[in-house]
Structure formats: structure tokens, C-alpha cells
Motif scaffolding. Structure first.
Motif, PDB file in Angstrom:
ATOM      1  N   THR A 252       0.856  -1.198   0.000  1.00 60.24           N
ATOM      2  CA  THR A 252       0.000   0.000   0.000  1.00 60.24           C
ATOM      3  C   THR A 252       0.887   1.242   0.000  1.00 60.24           C
ATOM      4  OG1 THR A 252      -1.756  -1.144   1.188  1.00 60.24           O
ATOM      5  CG2 THR A 252      -1.779   1.273   1.244  1.00 60.24           C
ATOM      6  N   GLU A 253       0.659   2.171  -0.972  1.00 61.60           N
ATOM      7  CA  GLU A 253       1.475   3.384  -1.098  1.00 61.60           C
ATOM      8  C   GLU A 253       0.591   4.624  -1.086  1.00 61.60           C
ATOM      9  OE1 GLU A 253       3.680   2.818  -4.693  1.00 61.60           O
ATOM     10  OE2 GLU A 253       5.204   1.609  -3.709  1.00 61.60           O
ATOM     11  N   LYS A 254       1.111   5.708  -0.547  1.00 61.51           N
ATOM     12  CA  LYS A 254       0.358   6.969  -0.503  1.00 61.51           C
ATOM     13  C   LYS A 254       1.234   8.092  -1.034  1.00 61.51           C
ATOM     14  CE  LYS A 254      -2.711   9.617   2.421  1.00 61.51           C
ATOM     15  NZ  LYS A 254      -3.328   9.764   3.763  1.00 61.51           N
ATOM     16  N   TYR A 255       0.691   8.841  -2.002  1.00 59.11           N
ATOM     17  CA  TYR A 255       1.415   9.963  -2.615  1.00 59.11           C
ATOM     18  C   TYR A 255       0.563  11.228  -2.525  1.00 59.11           C
ATOM     19  CZ  TYR A 255       4.086   6.182  -4.846  1.00 59.11           C
ATOM     20  OH  TYR A 255       4.851   5.065  -5.090  1.00 59.11           O
ATOM     21  N   GLU A 256       1.237  12.356  -2.709  1.00 59.55           N
ATOM     22  CA  GLU A 256       0.525  13.634  -2.786  1.00 59.55           C
ATOM     23  C   GLU A 256      -0.199  13.738  -4.136  1.00 59.55           C
ATOM     24  OE1 GLU A 256      -0.025  16.280  -0.702  1.00 59.55           O
ATOM     25  OE2 GLU A 256       0.768  14.917   0.840  1.00 59.55           O
ATOM     26  N   TYR A 302      -0.613  10.512  -8.904  1.00 64.40           N
ATOM     27  CA  TYR A 302      -0.108  10.082  -7.603  1.00 64.40           C
ATOM     28  C   TYR A 302       1.199   9.370  -7.881  1.00 64.40           C
ATOM     29  CZ  TYR A 302      -4.796  10.936  -5.676  1.00 64.40           C
ATOM     30  OH  TYR A 302      -5.980  11.506  -5.281  1.00 64.40           O
ATOM     31  N   GLY A 303       2.297  10.016  -7.523  1.00 60.02           N
ATOM     32  CA  GLY A 303       3.597   9.437  -7.859  1.00 60.02           C
ATOM     33  C   GLY A 303       3.732   9.357  -9.360  1.00 60.02           C
ATOM     34  N   LYS A 304       3.998   8.169  -9.880  1.00 62.38           N
ATOM     35  CA  LYS A 304       4.142   7.994 -11.325  1.00 62.38           C
ATOM     36  C   LYS A 304       2.839   7.526 -11.975  1.00 62.38           C
ATOM     37  CE  LYS A 304       5.879   3.245 -10.883  1.00 62.38           C
ATOM     38  NZ  LYS A 304       6.982   2.318 -11.215  1.00 62.38           N
ATOM     39  N   HIS A 305       1.775   7.438 -11.186  1.00 57.83           N
ATOM     40  CA  HIS A 305       0.505   6.911 -11.691  1.00 57.83           C
ATOM     41  C   HIS A 305      -0.485   8.044 -11.977  1.00 57.83           C
ATOM     42  CE1 HIS A 305       2.049   3.001 -10.556  1.00 57.83           C
ATOM     43  NE2 HIS A 305       2.212   3.427  -9.312  1.00 57.83           N
ATOM     44  N   LYS A 306      -1.151   7.980 -13.135  1.00 55.65           N
ATOM     45  CA  LYS A 306      -2.143   8.976 -13.527  1.00 55.65           C
ATOM     46  C   LYS A 306      -3.522   8.322 -13.638  1.00 55.65           C
ATOM     47  CE  LYS A 306       1.097  11.633 -16.376  1.00 55.65           C
ATOM     48  NZ  LYS A 306       1.435  12.025 -17.756  1.00 55.65           N
ATOM     49  N   TYR A 307      -4.535   9.082 -13.201  1.00 52.94           N
ATOM     50  CA  TYR A 307      -5.911   8.580 -13.275  1.00 52.94           C
ATOM     51  C   TYR A 307      -6.820   9.656 -13.860  1.00 52.94           C
ATOM     52  CZ  TYR A 307      -3.837   5.409  -9.885  1.00 52.94           C
ATOM     53  OH  TYR A 307      -3.007   4.524  -9.265  1.00 52.94           O
ATOM     54  N   LYS A 308      -7.722   9.238 -14.725  1.00 54.84           N
ATOM     55  CA  LYS A 308      -8.715  10.178 -15.245  1.00 54.84           C
ATOM     56  C   LYS A 308      -9.649  10.609 -14.117  1.00 54.84           C
ATOM     57  CE  LYS A 308      -8.835   8.615 -20.043  1.00 54.84           C
ATOM     58  NZ  LYS A 308      -9.702   8.111 -21.141  1.00 54.84           N
ATOM     59  N   ALA A 309     -10.113  11.836 -14.222  1.00 53.33           N
ATOM     60  CA  ALA A 309     -10.926  12.395 -13.144  1.00 53.33           C
ATOM     61  C   ALA A 309     -12.226  11.637 -12.928  1.00 53.33           C
ATOM     62  CB  ALA A 309     -11.228  13.869 -13.424  1.00 53.33           C
ATOM     63  N   ASP A 310     -12.722  10.956 -13.963  1.00 49.58           N
ATOM     64  CA  ASP A 310     -14.004  10.261 -13.804  1.00 49.58           C
ATOM     65  C   ASP A 310     -13.822   8.859 -13.230  1.00 49.58           C
ATOM     66  OD1 ASP A 310     -12.714   9.617 -16.216  1.00 49.58           O
ATOM     67  OD2 ASP A 310     -14.568   8.857 -17.090  1.00 49.58           O
ATOM     68  N   HIS A 311     -12.577   8.362 -13.172  1.00 47.05           N
ATOM     69  CA  HIS A 311     -12.323   7.045 -12.586  1.00 47.05           C
ATOM     70  C   HIS A 311     -12.048   7.230 -11.094  1.00 47.05           C
ATOM     71  CE1 HIS A 311     -10.972   5.383 -16.767  1.00 47.05           C
ATOM     72  NE2 HIS A 311     -12.255   5.668 -16.693  1.00 47.05           N
ATOM     73  N   SER A 312     -13.110   7.514 -10.362  1.00 46.59           N
ATOM     74  CA  SER A 312     -12.938   7.907  -8.962  1.00 46.59           C
ATOM     75  C   SER A 312     -13.224   6.739  -8.021  1.00 46.59           C
ATOM     76  CB  SER A 312     -13.859   9.091  -8.637  1.00 46.59           C
ATOM     77  OG  SER A 312     -15.186   8.770  -8.972  1.00 46.59           O
ATOM     78  N   GLN A 313     -12.193   6.011  -7.648  1.00 44.00           N
ATOM     79  CA  GLN A 313     -12.313   4.980  -6.626  1.00 44.00           C
ATOM     80  C   GLN A 313     -11.198   5.202  -5.601  1.00 44.00           C
ATOM     81  OE1 GLN A 313     -11.966   1.858  -9.731  1.00 44.00           O
ATOM     82  NE2 GLN A 313     -10.335   1.008  -8.426  1.00 44.00           N
ATOM     83  N   GLU A 314     -11.490   4.829  -4.369  1.00 50.43           N
ATOM     84  CA  GLU A 314     -10.576   5.178  -3.280  1.00 50.43           C
ATOM     85  C   GLU A 314      -9.209   4.531  -3.430  1.00 50.43           C
ATOM     86  OE1 GLU A 314     -12.121   4.722   0.612  1.00 50.43           O
ATOM     87  OE2 GLU A 314     -13.981   5.793   0.169  1.00 50.43           O
ATOM     88  N   VAL A 315      -9.173   3.338  -4.002  1.00 50.64           N
ATOM     89  CA  VAL A 315      -7.897   2.626  -4.149  1.00 50.64           C
ATOM     90  C   VAL A 315      -7.766   2.115  -5.573  1.00 50.64           C
ATOM     91  CG1 VAL A 315      -6.490   0.672  -3.377  1.00 50.64           C
ATOM     92  CG2 VAL A 315      -7.900   1.927  -1.723  1.00 50.64           C
ATOM     93  N   ASN A 316      -6.649   2.365  -6.173  1.00 54.12           N
ATOM     94  CA  ASN A 316      -6.320   1.787  -7.477  1.00 54.12           C
ATOM     95  C   ASN A 316      -5.147   0.828  -7.283  1.00 54.12           C
ATOM     96  OD1 ASN A 316      -7.730   4.446  -8.322  1.00 54.12           O
ATOM     97  ND2 ASN A 316      -7.544   3.293 -10.218  1.00 54.12           N
TER      98      ASN A 316
END
Length: 979
Positions: A252-256, A302-316
């Protein structure tokens, strides 16, 4: 057996397994014994009879009963099948293994499942049973557990495969559920019955993840499909549920959170080629500039990972495989903060749908320029997306405009900058005129010209002409545009000479009434004269558009008298419909008798235009101008004045093109209807008096006509009004009411059509010979009947020859004038009384109104619903015309809604005319009443009117009928009438 609601009872819920629909529920009430135990006395209840047992039910019970009713087999059948059919037959048909309807099967199962998912959470705190095979509702009780169970998914990777199985815990105790006869009651979320206990689960576990293991220890995933299985199945499980893994790692990782708004140009379907500063074609991709779009897309990093704004789930979860070692990285996202960024963008004018928004090119960069600072402050990066494409300029765009007064025009100077690059003003003007939004800068970047420049400066660009190397020139008649730009802080203005006075348009000097003018001007007419003189001092054209009856003619004659009272004033040209020539002659004779006037009409006109210089004013018709344009265009007039200028409303008509070829120092147009059909009517007329005022026709259509007429754009309407305001003077009756007398009477002289004139002369000659012979043989007294008969016949023909001869197929000059005046008044929403002493004449006018689909009231001697006709006219806004015969409408009518009275034929007794006028002008009338007498010139009508004036006292005292009028005619009078 019935259950009494007055004795102790218990509400229970029972489930049973339906062959096709799966587990269904029913509700029962069961009578209790004295010990409070369930008895065998039970009764099924539904929403229809539930209220009988209200004492034992709560709100959840009523809802449960309602839902359970809706999932009973017969109710389900009615929902899916409109025809009447037994439930068993319906299910056998739909669920037949060979011929069944699979689509309908899925719809039915989903329909029932949705109701099950609503039932399950409502069952907590209730008693639930399995139904016995004999239909006993309380056969076996199922305990509904209060707390939710948890599921732990296990993965064990070994050399050959990966074992997968779940374990269930309830209150920290493992629940053994495999091979225990457990069954699923509801799939999503999962509810499962294990050893007579109903379990629900944390995290909304899907029952499909448990179902395979009811009678199986584990599932083995072969190595060959392992990678795909890990990524598509295991990763979502790791993201949403508790997972225990052996043989691979879960971290489990957490980024700004770092929000980034990407923008890119959407591929276009081709079109105009982008150009550089000097109009040369560039290597940029071709694009349809008017349709070019910019795609904005918001992504959260988040770090090196990008997510589209509509793919909103608490954990990827991201899966990585290195040297056959798998690691599942769980990335926790800050959904609360993500939503704040989405809301922020929405507030700045960039609402995103599915993380994206598509915006027209100019609008997109206008938004970027306005919002760039806000984005930076909010921590949102703005990045152009894509490779090997043109790079857009994101710096500051600015334009400063300065307008200076020159001799008789304005010089326009502007500085245009994109960042450090200064672009020649004329190049930007050219781009704006061509609606090109992209321009290549010297460093290769593409700058987008702001939409605001197209909106704010489009008129300036369209109306200006190229002057010196760096400046544009604007004609003086665009003073209102200059004023608007400076008032809006869009330009700096420097005025100090003659044009400064023009800028103070509201301060018009008062000019003296010229010598030689015989008459008086009402205050508003004097203001109109001052306005025309003011425009003349700047050689500017104008449109006098006063309402019908307010005296456009007398104001214009005052202007002409002031001009031609000067030395070497030259000659002015007044063009009008043929029917108005005589009216102008009569009015000029009355008010400006010193003006030398040439009536340039008729087939015998002298076509030597050098003769024009011997006159102050040349009167002619639009038809003559069209015929003699090659002659007219050789003469330079002082003023060219067009009366009823709506004649040139169509810019493509021959007459419009002809009048534009005429030459003069000044121009003036007169019309009561500057716009009849579209705003293009206005463009045609205003472009005649002040060429270039409203730009080209195509520019006007795009900039004003379409926005105003199609989109009801109020801003465009105001802008157009400000441009024409100095050059269009329009007063209606209500505006100048205090300047008007109670009654305003005018004469409208009509010209006979050629066929009408021929019919008139034929009858006149015949009767003149007959009457003169009778007078010679029997004297004047014995000839009165013949005289009256002949005069009546001539009066009828002067109105319309059809009154005297029903076989007549020609037209009538008077009817043409009446039609024109009616249309004019109706278009201004006025109400009109039309009087004639000839019923046949009213019928002819009525036929015209019917053909034009104009509603009217009608009254003659044969009218039965007299009062109803009056009330229709007075109260119905859609009825603007009232046709009335003299005899029927002379007395007893109160028509205070009328503003205009048309007297179609002169009467022998002026008192009767006054009486007709008074039908409108009487107590209760709040409008000023305009009266028009229609007189056909060179006929007995005109001569009767002259006789009335000469015998005014006699008419007042003695004449009450046509007979008495004839009796008082002398032989000389009669000769004059028949001459």
C-alpha cells in the motif's frame, strides 16, 4: 383459516424457491396462543388488507409487503406480458431450454433481483422462515444476524498454479460454509443463508465471488493464464477487499495528489490552411478554423501513476511483474480533494463531463488567458498534450487602440502584442475580418486571437479602411462606434476640432426657420428640421422615420427652403412613388411657393437633364429613375431625397441599384416603415444615405441580422441601434402627443391608373355633351337630375371604375393608395375607421382585406349585428380596420379606439365628413386622431373640394344633401366640374 386482528398475532416473512424466479418472499400473519407461541392459524396478507393488522406493523413492514407483492409470479407476468396468460404457461414458454427468450429471461431475473436487493436490508429485526413443502409458512426459522460478516480472499501461488478461495468471519470467528447446504438469497449485495442463519457482508461483497465455493474448497488458476487473471480479477479484489496472499506481494502506497489539466487540438476534417504573419502558408496541419476544437482533460497524478478524473475509486491497484515476481501496488487516492478540483474548474467556467470538455478554439484560449493565474494558484498544471504538433502560445495577449481626429475622418492606431512579439495592426485586422483565429508567431508558436477581439472590434475592423502604413481610417459617420469603444474603455480617443462637436450629438444647435417658408412647425417638427440641418453641416445622410401623419413632408420642405435660399445651392432630387407626386406639388405650393419645381414624369417629359439646373427641386418617381438612370447619373444633385424609401429595402432590386448610382452632396430618406420584413431592409436604406455605415451586406447579415432575428440577441440589437441612432429620427404619435392638436387632417391626392383615366374621360365627355344640351334647351333648373346622375357616375369612377361598371377589369390608383396606407397603419398596430358613402367601394376594400387575410369589422345598412361589430372593433386587438358606410355609421357610434380615419370619397356636405370623423374623436378618446381624405386628382373629386372651400359659408348654412349642393351650382361651376 382467518386470523383475527383483535387477538394476539405475529407478522412473519417466508421464503420459497421458485422454479424460474429463484427465491421469493411472502408475508403472513399468524395467530398466537396464550403463551405467545405461533399456532397453525395463519393468513397471507398483502398491501390490500395490511391495514387490518396495523397494530402489529411498522413502516418497514408496509414497504416489505408492497415489494413482496410486486415480485409474485402473476404480478411479474403482468409486467412483461400484456396479453392475458396463466403464469405457469408464461414461464414455461419464456424459460423453455430450446425455444425460450433469453433476453426476456435476463430482464425478468434482473427485475426480481432488484426487488430482492431492496427487501434484504429491511428484514433486520423481523422474523424470517423457510416455507415447508406443504405450504406451512413457519416451517423453519432463519436467524437474521444483526452484524455484518467479513470476507477474506486467499491467494496461494505455487509452481504449477494459484489457489484461490474465500473465508468468512463473523464476530472474529471463522464461519464454515462449504458443503453445508448454504444458499444465496441475494447476489448484489450478497446475502447468504448458512445453517439457518442469514449473513450480510461488509464492503458490499458480490455473491458471485462466494457462489463457486459453496461446494468446492478452492479454484486453481493455471500458470498460463495467471498474468491475465492477476490483472483483471485479482487486482480489483485487492483494491476493494481484504486479501491474503502467499507467493506475491501486496504493498500500500500513498502519494501527494498532483492535478494536471491537459489540452490538445482535436483532429479536424480539413479546411482553411493556417498562415503566418504575412499570409504565407505554413506547414501546420490544415484545419476548419471555424470548427476547430480544443479538448481539455483532467488527470490526477499520484507518484508515477495517472488517473482520469471520472475514474474515482478510493484505491487503485497496479500490477508489476519483475523476474516472475508479482507485486500489487495499492494507491490510495484523496477523493475529497479531487472533487474540490473538479468543483473549482466548474466555477471557472470549465465543467467537465467524464473528465473531459470540448471547447471551440477561440473560447478555449480565452478561458486559458482568463484562468491561467487561478489555475496556478490552485496548483493545477496546464500542459499541452501530444507530440510532433504545433505548439500553442500561452502568454499574454493585448491590444491597445487609439483613435485620433483628422480633417474629416478618424485615424485608428493600434498596438497588438503576443508576449514580446508586436504584430502589425493591419495583419490582425485582416485575420479578424476573415475569421482566422490562429496566427504563427516568429518563434513558431501558434497564438490564438482572443474571441473578445472578434466581438469587441469586429465593427471597427469591418468599417475601417486602410490609410497610412500603420493606421486605418474610419469615416465620420461612425462617430457612435468611436464613442462606444471609448465609453467601454476599448479605445482611447483624441478629439479637438469639428468632430468633437459631432461627438456631442445630443447638443444640436437651433436653426432659424428659413425665409420663404409659409407655415408653422410644431415643436417636434422644428426639432426634426434642426436634426436635418445638423446632419447637413457634416454632409451626413439621415432617415426621417416619423409615424404616419406627423409631417415628414413639411419638415423636408423646410430643409429644402433653407438650402435653396442660399446662392448657388444647385438642384435637389426628390424620388417617390408616382401616386405621391401631386401631393408633394400641392404641399410645396402651400409651404414653399418660392421653390422652382420641375415635375419630371410622364411620357412627354423633356429628357434634357441640363434643364435640371434651372430648378431648385426635381420631382420624379422610382419608375422614371429606373427608366432614365443613364441620364440621372450624369447630374450631380445637392440633395437626393427618397420618399417611402422602403421601396429600396431589397438591396438586389433594380431600383435599389439604380438609386445608388445617383450622385449628390447629401442624402435623405423618408419612411414610416424603415423595417418591413427583415433588418436587411434597414441595411439597404441606411447604406444608401451613408455608404459603409453598416459594413458590407455579408458582414451585416452575420454580425446583426442573424443574431437579432434568429437568436433574439439583445446586445446586437443595442449595438445596431447605437450605430444608426444619430442618423435615424423616429417619433410616434404617443411621443409627441402634447405637440399635436386634437384632430389632424390631411389630403392624400391619388393618381388614376391609365385604364381608370380612360374610363373617366369617356364618361365625362358623354355626360358633358348631354348636360350642356339639356341646359341649352330647358335651363339649369330642369337639368338637375341629369347633372346629379353624371357627377355621381364620375365620382364612382374616380374611386374605382368597378362601382360604375362591374365588367371593368383594370385597377384603381385610389385603391392602390388606400391599400398602401392601410398596410402602413396596420403594421404600426393602429386602428383605422374607413368611411365611404358607396357600399360597393367598401366591398372592394373588403375584398382586398380578405385577400391579405386581414380581419376587420363591417357596417352598412344591411348589417344586423351593428352593436356587435362596434364591440369587436373596440375590444378585439386583432381587428384593426372598421369599414363603415356613411349612412349607416353617421350617428350613434362611439369608436374611441380608432387613431386614423380614412375618408375614401369627398362628400357634398363638409358637416357630414366632420360627423364621420367625430365617430372616433369624441369623449373617451385618448389618442390623437389623424384624418386622411383620399382625393383623385384631375377629377370631379378635386373640383368638388375646391368648390366646398369657395362656398364654405354656404355649405355650412345651407347644404345638407347632394341635391341642395347641385341646386347651388352655377353654370360656370358646372362647366368647371366637367372640364
Amino acid at each position: 383459516m382467518k386470523v383475527s386482528p383483535n387477538e394476539p398475532f405475529q407478522l412473519i416473512y417466508t421464503l420459497f424457491d421458485h422454479q424460474y424466479l429463484g427465491y421469493l418472499f411472502e408475508s403472513f400473519v399468524i395467530q398466537l396462543d396464550s403463551e405467545g407461541r405461533l399456532t397453525f392459524s395463519h393468513q397471507n396478507i398483502s398491501a390490500k388488507n395490511a391495514k387490518e393488522f396495523a397494530s402489529g406493523l411498522d413502516d418497514n413492514d408496509y414497504e416489505l409487503i408492497k415489494i413482496m407483492d410486486s415480485m409474485q409470479p402473476d404480478i411479474v407476468v403482468k409486467h412483461f406480458e400484456k396479453k392475458k396468460i396463466k403464469a405457469d404457461d408464461f414461464f414455461l414458454k419464456v424459460f423453455d431450454p430450446k425455444t425460450g427468450d433469453e433476453t426476456k429471461q435476463e430482464q425478468i431475473i434482473a427485475h426480481v433481483e432488484r426487488r430482492r436487493s431492496k427487501i434484504m436490508p429491511l428484514l433486520k429485526g423481523k422474523r424470517l422462515f423457510e416455507m415447508g413443502n406443504d405450504g406451512e409458512p413457519a416451517w423453519k426459522e432463519i436467524e437474521i444476524l444483526k452484524e455484518e460478516a467479513s470476507v477474506l480472499f486467499h491467494f496461494r501461488r505455487n509452481e504449477d498454479n494459484t489457489h484461490y478461495f474465500p473465508t468468512i468471519k463473523y464476530q472474529d470467528e471463522k464461519v464454515d460454509f462449504q458443503y453445508k447446504g448454504a444458499y444465496i438469497l441475494c447476489n448484489d449485495p450478497a446475502y447468504i443463508v448458512i445453517e439457518n442463519k442469514l449473513y450480510s457482508f461488509q464492503k458490499n461483497v458480490d455473491a458471485n465471488k462466494l457462489k463457486p465455493f459453496l461446494n468446492k474448497k478452492f479454484i486453481a488458476i493455471p500458470r498460463k493464464i495467471e498474468d491475465n487473471y492477476y490483472r483483471k480479477f485479482v487486482a480489483p479484489l485487492v483494491a476493494s477487499f481484504d486479501v491474503y496472499a502467499k507467493g506475491f506481494d501486496i504493498k500500500t502506497e500513498k502519494y501527494e495528489l498532483e492535478p494536471t489539466l491537459y489540452f490538445s487540438e482535436l483532429a479536424s476534417n480539413g479546411g482553411q490552411v493556417a498562415t503566418d504573419l504575412f499570409g504565407n502558408q505554413t506547414n501546420s496541419n490544415t484545419l476548419e478554423l471555424e470548427e476547430a476544437k480544443i479538448l481539455f482533460e483532467l488527470k490526477f497524478q499520484y507518484g508515477k501513476h495517472k488517473y482520469k478524473a471520472d475514474h474515482s475509486q478510493e484505491v487503485n491497484v497496479h500490477v508489476e511483474n519483475e523476474d516472475d515476481e508479482y507485486t500489487f501496488y495499492r494507491i490510495k487516492r484523496d477523493l475529497s480533494k479531487e472533487n474540490k478540483y473538479l468543483k473549482f474548474l466548474q466555477e471557472t467556467g470549465m465543467p467537465l463531463k467524464s473528465s473531459q470538455s470540448t471547447v471551440p478554439l477561440g473560447q478555449a484560449f480565452s478561458w486559458i488567458n482568463e484562468s491561467k493565474k487561478f489555475l496556478e494558484d490552485a496548483g493545477i498544471k496546464l500542459i499541452q498534450n501530444g507530440k510532433n504538433i504545433k505548439k500553442y502560445f500561452l502568454g499574454k495577449s493585448e491590444m491597445t487602440v487609439e483613435i485620433k481626429e483628422n480633417i474629416d475622418w478618424f485615424d485608428v492606431h493600434a498596438i497588438v502584442k503576443f508576449g514580446d512579439f508586436e504584430i502589425p495592426f493591419k495583419i490582425i485586422r485582416n485575420y479578424i475580418l476573415k475569421n482566422i483565429k490562429e496566427i504563427e508567431l516568429p518563434n513558431g508558436e501558434i497564438a490564438v486571437i482572443p474571441d473578445a477581439w472578434f466581438e469587441q472590434y469586429s465593427e471597427l475592423m469591418a468599417f475601417s479602411n486602410e490609410g497610412s502604413l500603420e493606421e486605418l481610417q474610419l469615416q465620420k459617420h461612425h462617430i457612435s462606434l468611436v464613442k462606444e469603444l471609448t465609453d467601454s474603455n476599448l479605445a482611447q480617443m483624441s478629439l479637438k476640432g469639428k468632430l468633437q462637436k459631432l461627438n456631442d450629438f445630443d447638443k444640436i444647435d437651433d436653426f432659424e426657420i428659413p425665409e420663404g417658408f409659409k407655415g408653422e412647425l410644431r415643436p417636434y417638427q422644428k426639432a426634426g428640421y434642426n436634426w436635418m440641418r445638423f446632419l447637413r453641416s457634416y454632409n451626413l445622410g439621415g432617415c426621417l422615420a416619423d409615424d404616419m401623419g406627423l409631417g415628414k413632408t413639411v419638415q423636408t420642405l423646410t430643409l429644402l427652403q433653407s438650402i435653396h435660399g442660399e446662392q448657388d445651392a444647385g438642384t435637389s432630387l426628390l424620388v417617390m412613388p408616382t401616386s405621391l407626386i401631386y401631393n408633394w406639388e400641392k404641399e410645396a405650393e402651400k409651404f414653399t411657393p418660392n421653390l422652382r419645381i420641375l415635375n419630371y414624369t410622364g411620357v412627354k417629359r423633356n429628357k434634357d437633364v441640363t434643364l435640371f439646373s434651372q430648378y431648385d427641386l426635381v420631382l420624379t418617381s422610382y419608375g422614371i429613375v429606373r427608366q432614365d438612370i443613364d441620364l440621372f447619373e450624369k447630374f450631380h444633385f445637392n440633395y437626393i431625397i427618397l420618399d417611402e424609401s422602403q421601396v429600396i429595402k431589397n438591396p438586389e432590386s433594380i431600383i435599389s441599384k439604380c438609386v445608388r448610382e445617383l450622385h449628390s452632396s447629401s442624402k435623405l430618406i423618408l419612411t414610416g416603415t424603415p423595417i418591413e420584413n427583415t433588418t436587411l431592409d434597414l441595411w439597404s436604406q441606411m447604406s444608401f444615405v451613408n455608404p459603409g455605415l453598416l459594413g458590407t451586406k455579408s458582414f451585416f447579415k452575420k454580425q446583426y441580422q442573424i443574431p437579432i432575428e434568429k437568436r433574439k440577441d439583445e446586445d446586437k440589437t443595442k449595438k445596431l441601434y447605437s450605430l444608426i441612432n444619430p442618423f435615424l429620427l423616429r417619433r410616434n404619435k404617443s411621443q409627441v402627443a402634447t405637440d399635436l392638436p386634437e384632430k389632424i387632417e390631411s389630403v392624400r391626392y391619388c393618381t388614376m391608373s391609365p385604364e381608370q383615366e380612360e374610363a373617366y374621360e369617356k364618361v365625362k365627355s358623354a355626360y358633358r355633351d348631354k348636360i350642356m344640351k339639356e341646359i341649352e334647351s330647358g335651363g339649369l333648373g330642369k337639368s338637375q337630375f341629369m347633372i346629379l346622375q353624371g357627377l355621381t357616375k364620375l365620382r364612382q369612377i374616380a374611386n374605382h371604375p368597378m362601382l360604375a361598371d362591374e365588367t371593368y377589369e383594370g385597377d384603381s390608383g385610389k385603391l392602390e393608395d388606400i391599400s398602401f396606407m392601410l398596410d402602413n397603419a396596420i403594421n404600426k398596430h393602429h386602428k383605422i375607421l374607413v368611411f365611404s358613402q358607396f357600399v360597393k367601394h367598401l366591398k372592394i376594400v373588403a375584398q382586398y382585406l380578405d385577400e391579405q387575410k386581414i380581419k376587420y369589422a363591417y357596417l352598412d345598412g344591411s348589417t344586423k349585428d351593428r352593436q356587435q361589430q362596434v364591440e369587436n372593433f373596440q375590444n378585439d386587438e386583432s381587428i384593426q380596420v372598421f369599414l363603415i358606410s356613411l349612412k349607416a355609421g353617421g350617428l350613434g357610434l362611439n369608436l374611441t379606439k380608432a387613431e386614423y380615419v380614412f375618408l375614401l370619397d369627398p362628400w357634398w356636405n363638409p358637416a357630414i365628413e366632420a360627423q364621420a370623423i367625430d365617430r372616433a374623436h369624441r369623449i373617451g378618446q385618448q389618442n390623437k386622431v389623424f384624418t386622411y381624405r383620399f382625393i383623385t386628382k384631375n377629377t370631379v373629386e378635386e373640383k368638388i373640394m375646391l368648390l366646398q372651400q369657395n362656398k364654405k359659408q354656404l355649405a355650412t348654412d345651407l347644404i345638407t344633401t347632394e341635391e341642395s349642393f347641385v341646386k347651388n351650382l352655377s353654370k360656370a361651376d358646372l362647366v368647371g366640374l366637367l372640364d
